[in-house]
Design a protein around this motif. Structure first.
Motif, PDB file in Angstrom:
ATOM      1  N   CYS A  51       0.823  -1.207   0.000  1.00  0.00           N
ATOM      2  CA  CYS A  51       0.000   0.000   0.000  1.00  0.00           C
ATOM      3  C   CYS A  51       0.859   1.260   0.000  1.00  0.00           C
ATOM      4  CB  CYS A  51      -0.921  -0.010   1.213  1.00  0.00           C
ATOM      5  SG  CYS A  51      -1.972   1.431   1.363  1.00  0.00           S
ATOM      6  N   CYS A  91      -1.949   5.445   4.279  1.00  0.00           N
ATOM      7  CA  CYS A  91      -3.303   5.648   3.764  1.00  0.00           C
ATOM      8  C   CYS A  91      -4.256   5.973   4.921  1.00  0.00           C
ATOM      9  CB  CYS A  91      -3.767   4.392   3.029  1.00  0.00           C
ATOM     10  SG  CYS A  91      -3.958   2.963   4.114  1.00  0.00           S
ATOM     11  N   SER A 113      -4.521   3.113   7.599  1.00  0.00           N
ATOM     12  CA  SER A 113      -3.342   2.893   8.446  1.00  0.00           C
ATOM     13  C   SER A 113      -3.126   4.050   9.423  1.00  0.00           C
ATOM     14  CB  SER A 113      -2.089   2.657   7.596  1.00  0.00           C
ATOM     15  OG  SER A 113      -1.739   3.807   6.868  1.00  0.00           O
ATOM     16  N   ASP A 161       2.261   2.312   2.951  1.00  0.00           N
ATOM     17  CA  ASP A 161       2.253   2.859   4.314  1.00  0.00           C
ATOM     18  C   ASP A 161       3.638   2.699   4.937  1.00  0.00           C
ATOM     19  OD1 ASP A 161      -0.567   3.007   3.998  1.00  0.00           O
ATOM     20  OD2 ASP A 161      -0.699   0.900   4.600  1.00  0.00           O
TER      21      ASP A 161
HETATM   22 ZN    ZN Z   1      -2.597   1.289   3.584  1.00  0.00          ZN
END
Ligand code: ZN
Length: 145
Positions: free
Chosen positions: A38, A63, A66, A40
């Motif tokens: 992702c 994101c 998170s 993060d």
């Molecule tokens: Zn994420």
């Protein structure tokens, strides 16, 4: 407003909260969490004194899920004993593995209970659990000091 909208709104509000997104003046333990799927990348910092988590914060970017999850984690564990924090982290993982949790356990994890729905979203579980994995490592570091 339907439940999904309410969840989304709460997650968005938590993700926008910048209060915990800062350096700590004194750090007892630190752990970086990175979720390449992702993007993060969040570093959790905890200040512990006499067995109590006095303060916690994070740095980095992630994101909405998170960062919301990290804020929920921090809001829940600050002020608790290290042992209580460990219990809270264990309950969170139990919930996200799809196991039933009791009402008492629900109370202990605070607003993080909202993330229960992520248990049904395999692609987002890593986002939701990233900082909780870091918290587990940080707590271990503090306990073995
Ligand atoms: Zn994420």
């Amino acid at each position: 407003m339907n439940i999904d909208k309410l969840y989304q709104q709460t997650i968005l509000e938590y993700s926008k909260n910048k209060e915990n997104n800062r350096e700590l003046d004194e750090v007892s333990a630190i752990e970086r969490g990175h979720n390449p799927s992702c993007g993060d990348d969040l570093t959790l910092m905890v200040k512990e004194k006499d067995g109590i988590i006095e303060d916690a914060s994070f740095l980095g970017l992630g994101c909405a899920i998170s960062t919301a999850s990290t804020n929920m984690l921090i809001d829940t564990i600050v002020g608790k004993s290290v042992d209580e924090a460990k219990e809270i982290v264990d309950i969170f993982f139990k919930m996200l593995s799809g196991e039933e949790i009791t009402d008492d356990e629900r109370d202990m994890i605070g607003d993080a209970e909202i993330l229960e729905m992520v248990a049904n979203m395999p692609a987002r579980i890593k986002c939701a659990t990233l900082s909780w994995h870091s918290a587990r490592v940080v707590i271990d570091k503090i306990k073995t000091k």
